[in-house]
Design an enzyme around this catalytic site. Structure first.
Site, PDB file in Angstrom:
ATOM      1  NE  ARG A  36     -17.735  29.131   4.589  1.00 21.71           N
ATOM      2  CZ  ARG A  36     -16.877  28.226   4.145  1.00 21.71           C
ATOM      3  NH1 ARG A  36     -16.217  27.467   5.005  1.00 21.71           N
ATOM      4  NH2 ARG A  36     -16.690  28.059   2.850  1.00 21.71           N
ATOM      5  CE  LYS A 197      -3.458  25.886 -13.817  1.00 18.99           C
ATOM      6  NZ  LYS A 197      -2.704  24.884 -13.035  1.00 18.99           N
ATOM      7  N   GLY A 354     -15.185  29.622  -5.787  1.00 19.44           N
ATOM      8  CA  GLY A 354     -13.848  30.194  -5.993  1.00 19.44           C
ATOM      9  C   GLY A 354     -13.757  31.685  -5.735  1.00 19.44           C
ATOM     10  N   GLY A 377     -16.724  23.966  -3.623  1.00 28.21           N
ATOM     11  CA  GLY A 377     -16.787  22.678  -4.313  1.00 28.21           C
ATOM     12  C   GLY A 377     -18.197  22.178  -4.538  1.00 28.21           C
TER      13      GLY A 377
END
Length: 395
Positions: A36, A197, A354, A377
């Site tokens: 990062r 999911k 993710g 996100g």
């Protein structure tokens, strides 16, 4: 939407409040992964080369408005200096006298790093008064933290409205890549969506079926869609309570002219373990005592053919249990094929969110994708069609 970049700003002699994401892993006081930090280097070096003074604003961890020593940004200074190649001066606060003294005394060619913005309760509340105090320290605001752009915080949203604002190089690259993938893509567009999911990706799937030509569904999510078709998925990870929703998404896709690709064959095992005894069976033939852990070779062939026909690819999530062999084969094969097409200039490929980056790195495919987003996100919310406060504030 349109936003300004550093190219639109006169930086000479200006204090540039630069919001970055350097929320990196630390062990024993040392940074263990500088990815990062490396991503913000282009922005910081650009500001310096044009005579500006970079003043870095960042959060670290979740101190929830408290000043916690183990969440100070100060230990990051050696890593930042090494990556950026210039001295970094630390301020013990991001507002007030401590910050002003450092910023006012900043020598040409140096960088200021202000203490964790989340040490102030007003940061996560998007407090206008806190933003106004930050604004006193700068002449220009530059947001280079796309990964925090889905949060309306004082340093990402309110502050952007108080100073001339622009996107940094990383933010610019993220927004340009996402615009190319979803805003005005070259068609056909294929989206690969995997993961555990359906419930966590309802908005994503709902948005994608209206925007892409083919939607590949993999991972545990695929099991829920197979169950929605009335297939027995044995002991597989499956949200049986979501089968009705999965069926609705299929209908929505059909109405939008989007083809959904589910695996025709699957790799099953009786235990979730590396090199567990396994077999490949038709999707409708999963044994009652087994679990689906990967897509089969026929499914991979269908996915690669869809990618071969595509001009644009969006990838979010693995196709199987990529962490353990041999259930990483489908993800590896499809990812490497997409990487090869991208490297040859035949495909624009954008991936993120993710486990995606980890899966593509494991496959050795990440370097050849057109763009890999390190944002979790924010990447997902953009793909869901949501407005990101930190981006909207730049418009």
């Amino acid at each position: 939407m349109t936003w300004k970049t550093l190219d639109d700003m006169d930086l000479k002699g200006k204090r540039v409040l630069t919001r970055v994401d350097i929320n990196v892993p630390i062990k024993d006081g040392e940074v263990t992964d500088t990815t990062r930090i490396e991503r913000i280097a282009a922005t910081v070096q650009d500001i310096l080369s044009r005579g500006g003074k970079p003043v870095l604003l960042a959060h670290f961890g979740r101190p929830k408005g408290e000043r916690l020593e183990d969440m100070s940004l100060q230990p990051l200074i050696p890593a930042i200096e090494t990556v950026i190649g210039t001295p970094v001066v630390f301020a013990a606060d991001c507002i007030g006298e401590a910050a002003a003294t450092v910023v006012d005394g900043l020598a040409d060619g140096s960088v200021a790093l202000l203490e964790n913005t989340r040490f102030h309760p007003g940061e996560e509340k998007n407090d206008a008064a806190l933003a106004a105090e930050m604004a006193k320290l700068g002449d220009i605001y530059c947001n280079d933290a796309f990964s925090a752009a889905h949060r309306a915080h004082a340093s990402t949203e309110a502050l952007a409205r108080l100073l001339p604002a622009c996107a940094g190089r990383l933010m610019q690259a993220e927004l340009s890549a996402l615009e190319a993938a979803l805003g005005s893509p070259e068609r056909p567009v294929v989206a690969v969506v995997g993961g555990a999911k359906v419930s966590t990706k309802l908005d994503l799937l709902g948005n994608l079926v209206a925007k892409v030509d083919t939607l590949v569904i993999g991972g545990g999510m695929a099991n829920t869609f197979l169950a929605a078709q009335g297939l027995d998925v044995g002991k597989s990870l499956c949200e049986h309570e979501m089968t009705g929703t999965a069926a609705e998404i299929v209908v929505k896709a059909r109405e939008a002219g989007c083809t959904i690709l589910l695996p025709k064959d699957v790799v099953v095992a009786r235990e979730f373990a590396a090199n567990a005894e396994n077999q490949t069976v038709a999707a409708e033939a999963c044994p009652a005592d087994a679990m689906i852990l990967d897509a089969g070779p026929e499914a991979v062939e269908a996915i690669t053919e869809a990618i071969r026909a595509a001009k644009t690819l969006i990838w979010n999530g693995p196709l199987g249990a990529f962490e353990i062999e041999p259930f990483d084969r489908a993800t590896n094969a499809a990812a490497r094929f997409a990487a090869e097409r991208s490297a040859n200039g035949l495909l624009v490929s954008v991936a993120g969110g993710g486990d995606t980056v980890a899966a593509l790195n494991k496959a050795g495919a990440a370097n050849d994708f057109s763009y890999i987003s390190t944002a979790g996100g924010a990447f997902l919310e953009w793909m869901e069609g949501k407005t990101l406060p930190g981006v909207a504030a730049l418009g």
